[in-house]
Design a protein around this motif. Structure first.
Motif: not given
Length: 229
Positions: A47-67
């Motif tokens: 991805q080049r440059g900022p993207k609004a409202a794009a979910p962070d895949p690392q956050v998604i992954a961490r939350e799933a691993l914890a749950a």
């Protein structure tokens, strides 16, 4: 760009499925050419440059691993740019069925895509045994596979393909607080007017850690990052 930085970007790309680039589909004879093929795919997807409202895949992954304590993988479909965590729901004879919260299904065998469900225009079944051996063994070779799709009458029709594989130097990367190390394996397949390029990162034990794989002519590619086997 340093090798470490490139590897980190590769991990993010494989998990997020942010886009695809064109590749030279005529070169996959040596490990060096396979390296170039895989890196071109990864660079084009960053991805080049900022993207609004794009979910962070690392956050998604961490939350799933914890749950969820079970096996998980992060999957993105490039055509829709949708990313979701898939959990293991069944295993039979080496075939593993993964389901998303919305009920979409991905079927893998040895880390190689063997089928999909619920996406529309799905890969109904396949014969990819020879490819699995080449990918897990991290070998440069030639194999034949068969992918099957439904026709207008609801019957499965085969798409036979000839594939070449190539490997590159081992790499390491970090994702969602975890470290991964493996060998890149690039695969180029052709048959009946179709051609595509898959890429895998495979551990020393033959486990596919991350991949970009072709579902079919209408769905295109999906990317998979293993979170927990």
């Amino acid at each position: 760009m340093t090798g470490r930085r490139r590897a980190a970007l590769a991990a993010l790309v494989l998990a997020a499925g942010l886009g695809a680039c064109g590749t030279d589909q005529t070169r996959l004879e040596t490990g060096r050419e396979a390296t170039a093929e895989l890196r071109n795919i990864l660079r084009g997807m960053v991805q080049r440059g900022p993207k609004a409202a794009a979910p962070d895949p690392q956050v998604i992954a961490r939350e799933a691993l914890a749950a969820n304590p079970g096996p998980l993988m992060l999957v993105s479909l490039e055509t829709t740019k949708s990313t979701s965590v898939f959990a293991l729901r069944g295993e039979n004879g080496g075939m593993r069925t993964w389901l998303s919260p919305s009920g979409q299904g991905v079927i893998t065998r040895g880390g190689v895509l063997a089928g999909t469900r619920g996406f529309g225009n799905d890969l109904m079944s396949s014969d990819v045994g020879a490819l699995i051996g080449a990918v897990q063994g991290r070998r440069a070779t030639q194999v034949k596979i068969e992918l099957r799709y439904l026709d207008g009458l609801g019957k499965e029709r085969p798409l036979p393909l000839e594939c070449k594989t190539g490997t590159a130097a081992a790499t390491g990367y970090d994702f969602a607080g975890m470290h991964f190390e493996g060998t890149p394996v690039a695969v180029h397949c052709e048959g009946y007017g179709f051609s595509f390029d898959n890429s895998y990162i495979v551990s020393g034990a033959g486990v596919v850690l991350a991949s970009r794989q072709w579902i079919g002519p209408r769905l295109g590619y999906l990317t998979i990052q293993s979170l927990r086997n």
